[in-house]
Design an enzyme around this catalytic site. Structure first.
Site, PDB file in Angstrom:
ATOM      1  N   LYS A 221      55.713  44.074 -46.920  1.00 29.72           N
ATOM      2  CA  LYS A 221      56.574  44.987 -47.663  1.00 29.72           C
ATOM      3  C   LYS A 221      56.229  46.457 -47.380  1.00 29.72           C
ATOM      4  O   LYS A 221      55.290  46.740 -46.643  1.00 29.72           O
ATOM      5  CB  LYS A 221      56.496  44.661 -49.165  1.00 29.72           C
TER       6      LYS A 221
HETATM    7  C1  LIG Z   1      63.482  38.768 -51.770  1.00 33.32           C
HETATM    8  C2  LIG Z   1      62.094  38.374 -52.156  1.00 33.32           C
HETATM    9  N1  LIG Z   1      61.827  38.144 -53.451  1.00 33.32           N
HETATM   10  C3  LIG Z   1      60.600  37.792 -53.852  1.00 33.32           C
HETATM   11  C4  LIG Z   1      59.568  37.645 -52.947  1.00 33.32           C
HETATM   12  C5  LIG Z   1      58.223  37.193 -53.432  1.00 33.32           C
HETATM   13  O1  LIG Z   1      57.236  38.130 -53.193  1.00 33.32           O
HETATM   14  P1  LIG Z   1      55.704  37.685 -52.970  1.00 33.32           P
HETATM   15  O2  LIG Z   1      55.568  37.195 -51.584  1.00 33.32           O
HETATM   16  O3  LIG Z   1      54.949  38.952 -53.221  1.00 33.32           O
HETATM   17  O4  LIG Z   1      55.395  36.659 -53.986  1.00 33.32           O
HETATM   18  C6  LIG Z   1      59.791  37.887 -51.601  1.00 33.32           C
HETATM   19  C7  LIG Z   1      58.709  37.739 -50.612  1.00 33.32           C
HETATM   20  O5  LIG Z   1      58.870  37.865 -49.452  1.00 33.32           O
HETATM   21  C8  LIG Z   1      61.094  38.247 -51.185  1.00 33.32           C
HETATM   22  O6  LIG Z   1      61.377  38.468 -49.905  1.00 33.32           O
END
Ligand SMILES: Cc1ncc(COP(=O)(O)O)c(C=O)c1O
Length: 433
Positions: A221
């Site tokens: 990210k």
């Molecule tokens: C659109 C979206 N929502 C939620 C998440 C979840 O994030 P995390 O990987 O920090 O749990 C991601 C992770 O890539 C994502 O792309």
């Protein structure tokens, strides 16, 4: 030969033979080495992140609520994150997945409730709904790769409670249209800005526009501590519910001071608390967010400007070009075969292009298509609606078609002018060919 040397030798010969093929197919490649985007946040790690970690070590206070010295990192991060995202409240959590679960539970989504989400997004959007006992209802995406606003309304039923507007790969959803539908049908809007931290829509930061917003601060990210997440909202009750859910039902004084009062009875929660090391690193990263975004946007714009005049070129739809991050520059093709030929030719130029990335077509994932849950009696799929709903490829043909026909080059805030010039040269050369 040691394993690492063997792998290096094999990949060197693969690159060499790939380069020879490229030469045969297209003359001298635009670049001699492949261009590759990196992990943005980590590219900006320096003494500032180091100092934050040293502070926590020296204080011996790695826990956010108490320790030998008063911990300050996570609480400060929350204040500064809320200010940056233009919201009243921010809650730091352990991941974007955790943030989604906090937000879904804050909204009071549970058994019997339906939630609309895009067919192309990350697994966590689906799992957050199911883990709360709700029923996920997929809608198609459009050429922005985000929820198609024209495919939402006919999926709304009396049980629909919320829409998850997922801003994918740096690109804001068409929030005007989504909010208008939500208002008309009295639905809540959860903005998932996991892949678009710092992007905006018509001057407002993504995450701050709907009822509640979430971010991921994981490695891929905009800014990162390896793992991490955040929830933002302007609503003190949603904030209190999210905070209680993330901390075994408790609402601690640091957060009570922000809302001024307790308005919610304690209820069952989990532990998604962020630790002080992550908080410190993210504090340092947050201070670099505008720089990272400024760089990557400028790089993407140079590419857009360099290719815009190519006859017949069709670019990804951008509901607010000024607000998107520029994560990748994507083009649409008439067929999948044409798209695949474009990708092969770009690889030969050492400027690789790829299909949209970072998400999955959820309705075709076997565990989703078969509605598998940890326990067979899980309430999401035992109701009449839950039993009747059909996922699978037939539920999202437009999404599959769009993802088959787009390809693009991923951008990086550290790309040089030379790098972005190469992207433009490669696209122009391949298109001309
Ligand atoms: C659109 C979206 N929502 C939620 C998440 C979840 O994030 P995390 O990987 O920090 O749990 C991601 C992770 O890539 C994502 O792309």
């Amino acid at each position: 030969m040691k394993r690492r040397e063997f792998v290096a030798a094999v990949s060197a010969s693969a690159i060499a033979s790939g380069a020879n093929q490229a030469k045969a197919a297209t003359g001298t490649p635009v670049r001699s080495e492949p261009l590759q985007a990196g992990y943005w946040g980590t590219e900006f790690y320096d003494d500032a992140e180091q100092q934050q970690i040293t502070d926590v070590l020296n204080a011996r206070s790695p826990f956010r609520w108490y320790g030998p010295k008063p911990p300050v990192k996570v609480a400060t991060l929350e204040k500064q994150f809320a200010a940056h995202m233009q919201t009243k409240f921010a809650l730091a959590v352990t991941s974007g997945t955790a943030a989604l679960q906090c937000a879904v539970n804050a909204l009071g989504i549970g058994p019997g409730d339906e939630v609309i989400l895009p067919a192309w997004t990350w697994h966590s959007c689906y799992s957050a709904i199911v883990l709360a006992g709700g029923l996920p209802v997929f809608a198609e995406i459009d050429d922005s790769f985000n929820l198609d606003p024209t495919d939402i309304e006919h999926r709304i039923t009396p049980q629909t409670k919320a829409i998850i507007a997922v801003h994918l790969q740096g690109n804001p959803c068409d929030m005007d249209q989504i909010l208008a539908i939500a208002r008309k049908h009295k639905l809540r809007v959860l903005e998932d800005a996991a892949q678009s931290v710092g992007a905006s829509y018509k001057g407002r930061k993504l995450g701050s526009i709907g009822d509640i917003g979430i971010y991921s601060l994981q490695l891929n990210k905009t800014i990162t501590a390896g793992e991490g997440g955040a929830v933002v909202t302007n609503d003190p009750v949603l904030f209190e519910r999210a905070a209680r859910f993330h901390d075994v039902g408790m609402f601690r004084s640091v957060h009570q001071q922000l809302t001024g009062e307790q308005q919610v009875q304690p209820f069952v929660g989990t532990n998604f608390r962020m630790n002080e090391f992550s908080g410190g690193v993210l504090l340092a990263q947050l201070r670099k967010l505008d720089t990272i975004i400024g760089n990557v946007r400028a790089n993407a714009r140079r590419v857009y400007e360099g290719i815009r005049d190519i006859p017949g070129i069709r670019l990804r739809q951008l509901p607010d070009p000024a607000g998107e991050l520029g994560t990748g520059v994507y083009m649409k093709f008439a067929t999948k075969e044409q798209r695949d030929r474009f990708m092969a030719a770009m690889k030969a130029e050492n400027v690789p292009a790829s299909p949209p990335t970072g998400s999955a077509i959820l309705p075709v994932q076997p565990y989703i298509e078969k509605k598998v849950t940890a326990h067979p009696a899980w309430p999401s799929f035992t109701s009449e609606r839950g039993r009747a709903i059909q996922y699978g490829a037939t539920s999202c043909p437009k999404t599959i078609d769009i993802l088959n026909r787009f390809a693009g080059v991923l951008m990086d805030p550290k790309f040089s002018q030379r790098d972005t010039d190469d992207v433009v040269r490669a696209i122009r050369k391949v298109y001309a060919g």
